[in-house]
Scaffold this active site. Structure first.
Site, mmCIF file in Angstrom:
data_model
loop_
_atom_site.group_PDB
_atom_site.id
_atom_site.type_symbol
_atom_site.label_atom_id
_atom_site.label_comp_id
_atom_site.label_asym_id
_atom_site.label_seq_id
_atom_site.Cartn_x
_atom_site.Cartn_y
_atom_site.Cartn_z
ATOM 1 N N LYS A 46 0.742 -1.110 0.026
ATOM 2 C CA LYS A 46 0.138 0.074 -0.003
ATOM 3 C C LYS A 46 0.966 1.093 -0.178
ATOM 4 O O LYS A 46 1.556 1.384 1.025
ATOM 5 C CB LYS A 46 -0.801 0.122 1.163
ATOM 6 C CG LYS A 46 -2.057 1.207 1.237
ATOM 7 C CD LYS A 46 -2.362 1.535 2.513
ATOM 8 C CE LYS A 46 -1.915 2.737 2.907
ATOM 9 N NZ LYS A 46 -1.940 4.050 2.156
ATOM 10 N N GLU B 256 10.074 1.386 10.098
ATOM 11 C CA GLU B 256 10.994 2.441 9.963
ATOM 12 C C GLU B 256 10.310 3.864 10.038
ATOM 13 O O GLU B 256 9.447 4.147 9.241
ATOM 14 C CB GLU B 256 11.752 2.398 8.557
ATOM 15 C CG GLU B 256 12.336 1.361 8.228
ATOM 16 C CD GLU B 256 12.968 1.194 6.914
ATOM 17 O OE1 GLU B 256 13.200 2.232 6.295
ATOM 18 O OE2 GLU B 256 13.160 -0.072 6.346
ATOM 19 N N CYS C 246 13.249 11.485 6.401
ATOM 20 C CA CYS C 246 13.175 10.694 7.864
ATOM 21 C C CYS C 246 14.479 11.236 8.475
ATOM 22 O O CYS C 246 14.555 11.629 9.643
ATOM 23 C CB CYS C 246 12.974 9.385 7.803
ATOM 24 S SG CYS C 246 13.726 8.517 6.786
ATOM 25 N N GLU D 129 9.235 15.976 15.343
ATOM 26 C CA GLU D 129 9.662 16.000 13.726
ATOM 27 C C GLU D 129 8.445 16.909 13.172
ATOM 28 O O GLU D 129 7.704 16.608 13.124
ATOM 29 C CB GLU D 129 9.629 14.214 13.452
ATOM 30 C CG GLU D 129 9.863 14.520 11.980
ATOM 31 C CD GLU D 129 9.860 12.905 11.410
ATOM 32 O OE1 GLU D 129 8.636 12.293 11.744
ATOM 33 O OE2 GLU D 129 10.951 12.298 10.775
HETATM 34 P P1 NDP Z 1 2.018 8.181 7.995
HETATM 35 O O1 NDP Z 1 2.619 7.455 9.144
HETATM 36 O O2 NDP Z 1 0.995 9.242 8.135
HETATM 37 O O3 NDP Z 1 1.753 7.356 6.771
HETATM 38 C C1 NDP Z 1 2.472 6.272 6.148
HETATM 39 C C2 NDP Z 1 1.719 5.366 5.759
HETATM 40 O O4 NDP Z 1 1.074 4.726 6.575
HETATM 41 C C3 NDP Z 1 0.601 5.764 4.416
HETATM 42 O O5 NDP Z 1 0.894 4.684 3.669
HETATM 43 C C4 NDP Z 1 -0.429 5.758 5.260
HETATM 44 O O6 NDP Z 1 -1.702 5.815 4.597
HETATM 45 C C5 NDP Z 1 -0.282 4.487 6.396
HETATM 46 N N1 NDP Z 1 -1.114 4.630 7.261
HETATM 47 C C6 NDP Z 1 -1.433 5.692 8.111
HETATM 48 N N2 NDP Z 1 -2.309 5.531 9.031
HETATM 49 C C7 NDP Z 1 -2.543 3.870 9.114
HETATM 50 C C8 NDP Z 1 -3.018 2.994 9.825
HETATM 51 N N3 NDP Z 1 -3.720 3.404 10.909
HETATM 52 N N4 NDP Z 1 -2.816 1.808 9.778
HETATM 53 C C9 NDP Z 1 -2.096 1.492 8.601
HETATM 54 N N5 NDP Z 1 -1.455 2.167 7.836
HETATM 55 C C10 NDP Z 1 -1.511 3.351 7.932
HETATM 56 O O7 NDP Z 1 3.530 8.750 7.686
HETATM 57 P P2 NDP Z 1 3.496 9.792 6.360
HETATM 58 O O8 NDP Z 1 2.960 9.123 5.167
HETATM 59 O O9 NDP Z 1 3.062 11.335 6.932
HETATM 60 O O10 NDP Z 1 5.245 10.061 6.048
HETATM 61 C C11 NDP Z 1 5.932 10.694 6.834
HETATM 62 C C12 NDP Z 1 6.514 10.005 8.231
HETATM 63 O O11 NDP Z 1 7.177 8.812 7.485
HETATM 64 C C13 NDP Z 1 7.573 10.868 9.027
HETATM 65 O O12 NDP Z 1 7.479 10.709 10.255
HETATM 66 C C14 NDP Z 1 9.016 10.113 8.465
HETATM 67 O O13 NDP Z 1 10.046 10.433 9.238
HETATM 68 C C15 NDP Z 1 8.564 8.870 8.182
HETATM 69 N N6 NDP Z 1 9.570 8.079 7.414
HETATM 70 C C16 NDP Z 1 10.598 7.363 7.805
HETATM 71 C C17 NDP Z 1 11.477 6.715 7.203
HETATM 72 C C18 NDP Z 1 12.583 5.722 7.824
HETATM 73 O O14 NDP Z 1 13.262 5.088 6.884
HETATM 74 N N7 NDP Z 1 12.759 5.648 8.996
HETATM 75 C C19 NDP Z 1 11.650 6.901 5.715
HETATM 76 C C20 NDP Z 1 10.455 7.678 5.227
HETATM 77 C C21 NDP Z 1 9.542 8.345 6.015
HETATM 78 P P3 NDP Z 1 -2.323 7.106 3.982
HETATM 79 O O15 NDP Z 1 -1.638 8.245 4.306
HETATM 80 O O16 NDP Z 1 -2.311 6.791 2.340
HETATM 81 O O17 NDP Z 1 -3.560 7.246 4.470
#
Ligand code: NDP
Length: 490
Positions: free
Chosen positions: A174, A249, A283, A384
């Protein structure tokens, strides 16, 4: 207008409820595509397809060399379509063409890395007491749920999909609902290379519905998630039902430590790159710069001077050095943090505003922003922000630099700038972070493990460690003397 669909069991599908979602170009607010809005039923169907494909052994029992040949073909197709993928990534996420170009090249390299790795020796044997020979083999975990964010729509997908498929798993993937474009293109490539049906499935839709179903389903054996820490905690809880394997991650608030003896201009240059690359939506961004007292004022002035010169504009314009934020919602979150920083009493030294001049008013552009004279307990220092906003802290000595660096809930990355090699290594060894750099910032390699300490995650992506995450380890004990054990009397 592009129409993006889900890919389930080798077919492109609408969602059960036929709903659609607009996909927006963050540089101008224009809708350029519609994607289907998947439902829990769609996620269940995709999981069912992945389960059937796994149970049929159509993929897991292919010789590693044959699985590898599919992955090599995918890598070649990514290269062939690099120009389009780069353009699409910029249109969907906002990043500059230069940044997107690196991501696309890395995505192809990642498929090649895991295609190569899976054909290398991976077992172990143990010299245990006679008459037994013990050995270890690696097997796929089963159905893997892969959930990724919007900041690297293609590359984050590939970091999970390539090792998961290499290891012989089937997947339900997803992407973020905000950036489904390049992931969809990747699945078109899977179709072109004729990956067996059901091996790779993609559902589109919202996290709380589709994503949650993947995390909760008893038919999913592993969930690998990249995203925010709060969502990661939710995924952990959702995964308990069938004790799924998890890898997370998550977010970061990474320190970039600059000692007075560092090459000054190099340190300033990397500090800018550390925070403003990807408009800070990375991130591992160096979102806390820590500078030794004696050069603090000089550093802050020079950093602000350079930050003001960054050319912010649409990612598809060749002179743009920093693109917009990914969505209006995210831009508002970042602007709110800038407001919080001002209210907390931090000194704004550059930026701080949305950019609306020169026709940028329809996009989600924010100035490269920096706060100086911050206190460790301020929200802008601890939380963050995930945008082009950095805090610049002051430290007296090595001990204080280490203390301040480790003083958040996160532990993803960190860097040190100094010409003193011993000091650099002493400090790096004390950092509670999984990814570190000395006299550089941001380089990432498919060969090296990626992941965080503390609330920045569990497990490691990339490298051999990244493959481990998608494999079960089985011990096999072979009796070399086949006769009764004689433990119980006859
Ligand atoms: P989110 O946590 O909001 O979303 C990440 C993914 O999880 C999306 O596909 C989202 O779906 C999905 N998601 C949201 N809620 C749920 C749930 N309840 N159950 C299952 N899946 C869910 O993060 P962001 O998209 O806002 O990305 C930014 C974050 O990602 C930052 O905190 C960043 O640091 C972190 N990140 C970490 C990395 C690493 O390597 N450590 C690399 C890149 C980013 P949808 O948004 O489609 O609703």
């Amino acid at each position: 207008m592009l129409n993006l669909k889900m890919y389930i069991n080798g077919e492109w599908k609408d969602s059960h409820n036929k709903e659609k979602r607009n996909v927006v170009n963050p540089a101008n607010g224009e809708v350029f595509a519609q994607s289907v809005e998947g439902t829990v039923e769609d996620a269940k169907e995709a999981i069912e397809a992945a389960k059937a494909a796994f149970n049929s052994c159509v993929w897991s029992e292919l010789p590693a060399e044959e699985r590898a040949s599919y992955l090599f073909k995918v890598a070649d197709k990514i290269d062939e379509n690099a120009e389009e993928l780069t353009r699409f990534e910029t249109m969907d996420n906002g990043k500059t063409l230069r940044e997107a170009g690196f991501d696309v090249a890395d995505a192809a390299a990642c498929f090649r890395y895991y295609a190569g790795l899976i054909t290398k020796p991976d077992g172990q044997t143990y010299h245990v007491s006679d008459p037994v020979q013990a050995m270890v083999v690696r097997e796929p975990v089963g159905v893997c749920g892969l959930i990724v964010p919007w900041n690297y729509p293609l590359l984050m997908s590939v970091w999970k999909i390539a090792p998961a498929l290499a290891a012989g798993n089937t997947i339900v993937f997803k992407p973020s609902e905000v950036t489904p474009l390049t992931p969809t293109k990747l699945f078109e490539i899977f179709e072109e290379v004729e990956l067996p049906k059901g091996v790779a499935n993609m559902v589109l839709g919202a996290g709380p519905t589709v994503g949650n179903e993947i995390a909760e389903s008893h038919d999913v054996d592993l969930v690998s998630f990249t995203g925010g820490t709060q969502t990661g905690k939710h995924i952990m809880r959702a995964a308990t039902g069938n004790v799924k394997k998890i890898s997370l991650e998550l977010g970061g608030k990474s320190p970039n430590i600059i000692f007075a003896d560092a090459d000054f201009e190099t340190a300033v240059d990397y500090a800018l790159f550390g925070i403003y690359a990807g408009a800070g939506q990375v991130c591992s961004s160096g979102s806390r710069i820590l500078v030794e007292e004696s050069i603090y004022d000089q550093f802050v002035n020079r950093f602000a001077e350079r930050a003001k010169q960054i050319n912010v504009g649409p990612g598809n314009e060749s002179n743009s050095e920093m693109g917009p934020l990914v969505s209006q919602e995210h831009m508002e979150k970042v602007l709110n943090y800038i407001k919080i920083g001002k209210e907390e009493g931090a000194r704004l030294v550059c930026g701080g505003e949305r950019i609306t001049k020169d026709g940028l008013n329809k996009g989600y552009f924010v100035e490269p922003t920096a706060f100086a004279d911050v206190k460790p307990d301020m929200r802008i220092v601890q939380e963050e922000i995930f945008g082009p906003v950095v805090v610049i802290q002051k430290f007296k000595d090595e001990k204080e630099a280490i203390h301040l660096s480790n003083d958040t809930d996160y532990g993803l990355a960190g860097a040190v700038f100094t010409v003193d090699g011993a000091k650099a290594l002493r400090v790096i060894k004390k950092l509670r972070a999984g990814i570190t750099w000395i006299n550089t910032y941001h380089p990432t390699y498919n060969e090296a493990p990626w992941g965080g300490y503390k609330q920045s995650g569990i497990g490691r992506g990339l490298g051999t460690y990244g493959l481990d995450e998608f494999q079960e380890i089985k011990q096999i004990n072979i009796n070399l003397q086949v006769e009764p054990i004689g433990w119980f009397s006859k």
